[in-house]
Design a protein around this motif. Structure first.
Motif, PDB file in Angstrom:
ATOM      1  N   VAL A 185       0.598   1.676   2.717  1.00 57.25           N
ATOM      2  CA  VAL A 185       0.374   2.810   1.823  1.00 57.25           C
ATOM      3  C   VAL A 185      -0.093   3.984   2.676  1.00 57.25           C
ATOM      4  CG1 VAL A 185      -0.206   1.429  -0.209  1.00 57.25           C
ATOM      5  CG2 VAL A 185      -2.001   2.063   1.420  1.00 57.25           C
ATOM      6  N   ALA A 186      -0.147   5.158   2.074  1.00 52.69           N
ATOM      7  CA  ALA A 186      -0.669   6.323   2.778  1.00 52.69           C
ATOM      8  C   ALA A 186      -2.149   6.108   3.110  1.00 52.69           C
ATOM      9  CB  ALA A 186      -0.501   7.574   1.914  1.00 52.69           C
ATOM     10  N   ASP A 188      -4.694   7.867   2.668  1.00 49.88           N
ATOM     11  CA  ASP A 188      -5.639   8.269   1.632  1.00 49.88           C
ATOM     12  C   ASP A 188      -5.371   7.587   0.291  1.00 49.88           C
ATOM     13  OD1 ASP A 188      -3.290   9.508   1.003  1.00 49.88           O
ATOM     14  OD2 ASP A 188      -4.105  11.542   0.861  1.00 49.88           O
ATOM     15  N   HIS A 189      -4.552   6.568   0.273  1.00 49.22           N
ATOM     16  CA  HIS A 189      -4.268   5.813  -0.950  1.00 49.22           C
ATOM     17  C   HIS A 189      -5.541   5.087  -1.407  1.00 49.22           C
ATOM     18  CE1 HIS A 189      -2.461   2.774  -3.588  1.00 49.22           C
ATOM     19  NE2 HIS A 189      -1.337   3.492  -3.584  1.00 49.22           N
ATOM     20  N   PRO A 190      -5.787   4.985  -2.715  1.00 53.14           N
ATOM     21  CA  PRO A 190      -6.997   4.312  -3.209  1.00 53.14           C
ATOM     22  C   PRO A 190      -7.182   2.887  -2.684  1.00 53.14           C
ATOM     23  CG  PRO A 190      -5.915   5.473  -5.004  1.00 53.14           C
ATOM     24  CD  PRO A 190      -4.996   5.564  -3.819  1.00 53.14           C
ATOM     25  N   MET A 205       2.989  -1.260  -9.409  1.00 54.53           N
ATOM     26  CA  MET A 205       3.151  -0.063  -8.580  1.00 54.53           C
ATOM     27  C   MET A 205       4.624   0.154  -8.231  1.00 54.53           C
ATOM     28  SD  MET A 205      -0.104   0.029  -6.022  1.00 54.53           S
ATOM     29  CE  MET A 205      -1.743   0.369  -6.666  1.00 54.53           C
ATOM     30  N   LEU A 248       5.715   7.969   0.964  1.00 55.65           N
ATOM     31  CA  LEU A 248       4.370   7.395   0.977  1.00 55.65           C
ATOM     32  C   LEU A 248       3.301   8.481   1.007  1.00 55.65           C
ATOM     33  CD1 LEU A 248       4.944   4.466   3.496  1.00 55.65           C
ATOM     34  CD2 LEU A 248       4.380   4.227   1.072  1.00 55.65           C
ATOM     35  N   GLU A 250       3.535  11.533  -0.075  1.00 51.28           N
ATOM     36  CA  GLU A 250       3.578  12.407  -1.247  1.00 51.28           C
ATOM     37  C   GLU A 250       3.355  11.674  -2.565  1.00 51.28           C
ATOM     38  OE1 GLU A 250       3.801  15.679  -1.261  1.00 51.28           O
ATOM     39  OE2 GLU A 250       3.899  15.781   0.930  1.00 51.28           O
ATOM     40  N   SER A 251       3.068  10.367  -2.504  1.00 54.06           N
ATOM     41  CA  SER A 251       2.925   9.603  -3.734  1.00 54.06           C
ATOM     42  C   SER A 251       1.955   8.442  -3.510  1.00 54.06           C
ATOM     43  CB  SER A 251       4.283   9.057  -4.189  1.00 54.06           C
ATOM     44  OG  SER A 251       4.707   8.015  -3.315  1.00 54.06           O
ATOM     45  N   SER A 252       1.816   7.610  -4.544  1.00 50.68           N
ATOM     46  CA  SER A 252       0.967   6.419  -4.433  1.00 50.68           C
ATOM     47  C   SER A 252       1.815   5.162  -4.280  1.00 50.68           C
ATOM     48  CB  SER A 252       0.069   6.299  -5.671  1.00 50.68           C
ATOM     49  OG  SER A 252       0.858   6.224  -6.854  1.00 50.68           O
ATOM     50  N   VAL A 254       3.992   1.999  -2.597  1.00 49.18           N
ATOM     51  CA  VAL A 254       3.764   0.978  -1.576  1.00 49.18           C
ATOM     52  C   VAL A 254       5.113   0.686  -0.928  1.00 49.18           C
ATOM     53  CG1 VAL A 254       2.851  -1.325  -1.095  1.00 49.18           C
ATOM     54  CG2 VAL A 254       1.993  -0.021  -3.057  1.00 49.18           C
TER      55      VAL A 254
END
Length: 327
Positions: A185-186, A188-190, A205, A248, A250-252, A254
């Protein structure tokens, strides 16, 4: 009119075939003339002479350029092989002369494009800086036929069906290391900072997975099975590294990625590997050669560095296996 090897050798000129190939590549007489630094009438004349040799039309002309006729497709296939052999001759002569020049055309898959091949090219250029490396990106079903025709010299990436070392048909496969799949994931992904993720948290997801015609599709299926997950309904199918990275960031979403590829983006601070503790096999990464063609000196240099870099990647993957990973 019957043709023979001798009759074609007397009439055909290699320059005509090279011009013909450039017209096919650029899609128009005008674009080919610019690329070859020739006048448009000169290119047209060469094509007409080639058509006269066979008594067949090679192209249909339209407002958007030219398109190969059925006979043109046949001639292009053989022209590619003839011109490839000419390039091999030039490479061998150059290598014989100075040992550090020539050209290597490499077909590459996503599994080798982020770490294995770039490192190998850099290492090769330390001792052979004048070798020109041309990279063609594609899938095995495109690159293997080009390898057989001599359009590419070697294909680097995931070997088909976990191919062990040896020759299959006219292709020789050489594995360098075993690769695994991981979920990323990015940064900064939760979920990026979660030290213990239950795979079922990922069920709803959106996912990025390999395309169904790619060699990696079967590995993706095995990944979801090993994680106890059903195949995601919300997904994007892509084997483009740049597209997947941008999705990845620009979005949440996986994404499934070969571990060696993902590690490069982790080091760059862009992605995070989710700690799922899954050792899902991706397959064997290595290179493939055409068995009936001896690699040029320049290609042999690249193969040597692929073995050296492949060994270092193998050791890195062992060190960063799911059992020791703490991200």
């Amino acid at each position: 009119m019957e043709h023979s090897k001798l009759s074609l050798a007397r009439r055909l000129k290699l320059q005509q075939l090279a011009i013909f190939e450039k017209v096919v590549e650029t899609g128009s007489i005008l674009a080919a003339s610019r690329a070859l630094h020739m006048t448009q009438p000169a290119v047209s004349k060469s094509v007409h002479e080639l058509e006269a040799q066979f008594g067949e039309s090679l192209f249909t002309r339209g407002k958007r350029g030219v398109k190969l006729t059925e006979f043109g497709v046949l001639l292009q296939r053989h022209a590619q092989s003839l011109l490839a052999d000419l390039r091999f001759l030039a490479d061998d002569v150059n290598a014989w002369s100075n040992g550090v020049s020539g050209q290597v055309v490499v077909g590459v898959l996503i599994s080798a494009s982020a770490r294995l091949l770039p490192r190998a090219v850099v290492r090769m250029h330390e001792t052979a800086p004048n070798v020109i490396v041309t990279v063609r990106v594609g899938s095995n079903d495109v690159l293997f036929p080009e390898l057989a025709r001599g359009v590419v010299d070697v294909v680097v990436g995931l070997l088909p069906d976990n191919q062990a070392e040896g020759t299959s048909g006219n292709l020789t496969h050489v594995p360098l290391y075993d690769e695994t799949l991981c979920a990323v994931v990015a940064r900064d992904h939760p979920l990026a900072g979660d030290p213990s993720i239950d795979p079922h948290q990922l069920e709803n997801m959106a996912w990025i997975v390999p395309t169904q015609e790619s060699a990696a599709w079967r590995s993706a299926d095995a990944f979801f099975e090993a994680a106890g997950l059903v195949a995601p309904k919300r997904l994007v199918e892509s084997v483009s590294i740049l597209t997947n990275l941008e999705l990845l960031l620009e979005s949440s979403m996986v994404a499934l990625m070969p571990h060696a590829v993902a590690e490069q983006f982790v080091r760059s601070g862009l992605l995070s590997i989710l700690p799922l503790r899954l050792a899902s096999s991706f397959g064997k990464v290595g290179y493939t050669l055409y068995a009936e063609r001896t690699p040029t000196a320049a290609t042999q240099r690249l193969l040597q560095t692929l073995h050296e870099v492949g060994e270092s990647v193998r050791l890195e993957l062992i060190a960063n296996s799911p059992s020791t990973e703490t991200r």
